[in-house]
Scaffold this motif. Structure first.
Motif, PDB file in Angstrom:
ATOM      1  N   ASP A   1      -0.686  -7.753 -10.119  1.00 61.27           N
ATOM      2  CA  ASP A   1      -0.216  -8.139  -8.903  1.00 61.27           C
ATOM      3  C   ASP A   1      -0.445  -7.140  -7.540  1.00 61.27           C
ATOM      4  OD1 ASP A   1       0.093 -10.807  -9.591  1.00 61.27           O
ATOM      5  OD2 ASP A   1       2.188 -10.450 -10.018  1.00 61.27           O
ATOM      6  N   THR A   2      -0.023  -5.960  -7.927  1.00 61.02           N
ATOM      7  CA  THR A   2      -0.144  -4.852  -7.235  1.00 61.02           C
ATOM      8  C   THR A   2      -1.371  -4.439  -7.041  1.00 61.02           C
ATOM      9  OG1 THR A   2       2.275  -4.185  -7.673  1.00 61.02           O
ATOM     10  CG2 THR A   2       0.506  -2.420  -6.902  1.00 61.02           C
ATOM     11  N   LEU A   3      -2.146  -4.230  -8.054  1.00 58.25           N
ATOM     12  CA  LEU A   3      -3.706  -3.672  -7.896  1.00 58.25           C
ATOM     13  C   LEU A   3      -4.549  -4.597  -7.392  1.00 58.25           C
ATOM     14  CD1 LEU A   3      -3.987  -2.187 -11.675  1.00 58.25           C
ATOM     15  CD2 LEU A   3      -3.670  -0.930  -9.417  1.00 58.25           C
ATOM     16  N   LEU A   4      -4.356  -5.940  -7.745  1.00 61.57           N
ATOM     17  CA  LEU A   4      -5.232  -7.009  -7.082  1.00 61.57           C
ATOM     18  C   LEU A   4      -5.027  -7.238  -5.698  1.00 61.57           C
ATOM     19  CD1 LEU A   4      -5.517  -9.900  -9.592  1.00 61.57           C
ATOM     20  CD2 LEU A   4      -7.198  -8.107  -9.041  1.00 61.57           C
ATOM     21  N   GLY A   5      -3.780  -6.947  -5.371  1.00 57.64           N
ATOM     22  CA  GLY A   5      -3.149  -6.987  -3.805  1.00 57.64           C
ATOM     23  C   GLY A   5      -3.770  -5.718  -3.007  1.00 57.64           C
ATOM     24  N   ILE A   6      -3.905  -4.499  -3.547  1.00 56.89           N
ATOM     25  CA  ILE A   6      -4.644  -3.369  -2.747  1.00 56.89           C
ATOM     26  C   ILE A   6      -5.928  -3.723  -2.667  1.00 56.89           C
ATOM     27  CG2 ILE A   6      -5.215  -0.925  -3.181  1.00 56.89           C
ATOM     28  CD1 ILE A   6      -2.640  -0.793  -4.672  1.00 56.89           C
ATOM     29  N   LEU A   7      -6.708  -4.180  -3.932  1.00 54.37           N
ATOM     30  CA  LEU A   7      -8.127  -4.500  -3.521  1.00 54.37           C
ATOM     31  C   LEU A   7      -8.328  -5.711  -2.680  1.00 54.37           C
ATOM     32  CD1 LEU A   7      -9.091  -4.374  -7.437  1.00 54.37           C
ATOM     33  CD2 LEU A   7      -9.800  -2.584  -5.730  1.00 54.37           C
ATOM     34  N   ALA A   8      -7.570  -6.619  -2.828  1.00 53.22           N
ATOM     35  CA  ALA A   8      -7.819  -7.943  -1.867  1.00 53.22           C
ATOM     36  C   ALA A   8      -7.645  -7.250  -0.286  1.00 53.22           C
ATOM     37  CB  ALA A   8      -7.033  -8.841  -2.157  1.00 53.22           C
ATOM     38  N   GLY A   9      -6.423  -6.631  -0.070  1.00 49.13           N
ATOM     39  CA  GLY A   9      -6.109  -6.188   1.110  1.00 49.13           C
ATOM     40  C   GLY A   9      -7.145  -5.220   1.818  1.00 49.13           C
ATOM     41  N   GLY A  10      -7.379  -4.208   1.011  1.00 53.05           N
ATOM     42  CA  GLY A  10      -8.439  -3.166   1.608  1.00 53.05           C
ATOM     43  C   GLY A  10      -9.910  -3.749   1.724  1.00 53.05           C
ATOM     44  N   GLY A  11      -9.969  -4.677   0.617  1.00 54.69           N
ATOM     45  CA  GLY A  11     -11.762  -5.137   0.668  1.00 54.69           C
ATOM     46  C   GLY A  11     -11.687  -6.282   1.527  1.00 54.69           C
ATOM     47  N   SER A  12     -10.900  -7.120   1.685  1.00 51.06           N
ATOM     48  CA  SER A  12     -11.019  -8.275   2.678  1.00 51.06           C
ATOM     49  C   SER A  12     -11.384  -7.935   4.166  1.00 51.06           C
ATOM     50  CB  SER A  12     -10.029  -9.324   2.357  1.00 51.06           C
ATOM     51  OG  SER A  12      -8.782  -8.642   3.031  1.00 51.06           O
ATOM     52  N   LEU A  13     -10.511  -6.601   4.532  1.00 54.47           N
ATOM     53  CA  LEU A  13     -10.818  -6.198   5.930  1.00 54.47           C
ATOM     54  C   LEU A  13     -12.097  -5.621   6.102  1.00 54.47           C
ATOM     55  CD1 LEU A  13      -7.449  -5.709   7.882  1.00 54.47           C
ATOM     56  CD2 LEU A  13      -8.987  -7.622   7.856  1.00 54.47           C
ATOM     57  N   TYR A  14     -12.389  -4.866   5.002  1.00 52.35           N
ATOM     58  CA  TYR A  14     -13.552  -3.823   5.050  1.00 52.35           C
ATOM     59  C   TYR A  14     -14.823  -4.728   5.151  1.00 52.35           C
ATOM     60  CZ  TYR A  14     -17.265  -0.858   3.635  1.00 52.35           C
ATOM     61  OH  TYR A  14     -18.340  -0.030   3.486  1.00 52.35           O
TER      62      TYR A  14
END
Length: 260
Positions: free
Chosen positions: A152-165
């Motif tokens: 959950d943590t790793l996917l959250g980081i990827l989703a958070g940074g990737g979505s806004l990027y």
């Protein structure tokens, strides 16, 4: 609540207010690249050192009537508000989680969000010195929060940074100008580390909603017709959306899906 708990709540509030006093130092000094440790507290106007008895959270502001003891220069009421707000968050988190690791984790997280939000409002920047270590620190969410896993943590980081990027990249390709700073991307990656994908999606929706309401209100109040001159930092609204998720996210998500 019994009489036994009232003193504990008061102690927790005072502790939170003291942390809020430290957050005021961080908000003022970090954008100026100044140490948050040395020198001690001083008046920004007359530069006199503030003695400890004039630096008691909340009470000093009230007793000094919002003015410096030495030069009588007005002190922003925001110092009082941040100290009070941090104390309130400490007590509310105690009510929700009790004296458990989750309470400590979320209190530290919210303190970071408060610091970032006010710096972003003042300077329209989100310092990397806060957000980048924050991603690593709050990636420990699986250790403190039973509902979080390493995945959950790793996917959250990827989703958070990737979505806004992705949003920032699309905006740049369409408008040929930057519409979102890199600081927001790192902030949402930090939020994703703490809350996972569900928290990221909720934060983006809620933050956009709060930001839109605020922007429209400013335009109506100032009678501003040209939105090109309207610069609203997104960080505070992402932070607000995340705080709503921490306290009410699960209930609001369930209400939404069961209602529609």
């Amino acid at each position: 609540m019994t009489d036994f708990f009232f003193p504990l709540e008061l102690i927790i509030f005072l502790f939170g207010a003291c942390i809020g006093s430290f957050l005021n130092v961080c908000i003022y000094r970090i954008p100026e690249n100044k140490s948050i440790v040395f020198p001690g507290s001083f008046c920004p106007n007359c530069k006199n050192d503030i003695p400890f008895y004039c630096n008691i959270p909340i009470l000093s502001y009230i007793f000094l009537k919002g003015h410096c003891k030495f030069c009588r220069h007005p002190i922003s009421i925001r110092y009082l508000l941040i100290e009070t707000l941090t104390g309130i968050f400490a007590v509310v988190l105690f009510y929700k989680f009790g004296l458990m690791p989750a309470m400590v984790y979320w209190f530290v997280f919210i303190c970071v969000l408060i610091t970032i939000s006010f710096i972003d409002f003042d300077h329209q920047i989100i310092p990397d010195i806060i957000s980048l270590p924050g991603i690593l620190i709050f990636a420990s969410s699986f250790y403190f929060l039973p509902e979080m896993t390493i995945k959950d943590t790793l996917l959250g980081i990827l989703a958070g940074g990737g979505s806004l990027y992705a949003v920032a990249l699309c905006y740049y390709l369409v408008r040929k100008q930057e519409g979102m700073g890199g600081g927001d991307i790192k902030l949402l990656a930090m939020i994703g580390a703490a809350t996972g994908i569900k928290g990221v999606l909720f934060t983006i929706f809620a933050g956009s909603l709060f930001g839109t309401i605020f922007g429209i209100s400013i335009m109506v109040y100032t009678k501003m017709a040209d939105t090109k001159n309207l610069r609203i930092p997104f960080g505070p609204f992402l932070s607000l959306g995340t705080i709503v998720y921490i306290f009410f996210g699960q209930q609001l998500i369930q209400w939404y899906f069961f209602s529609f």
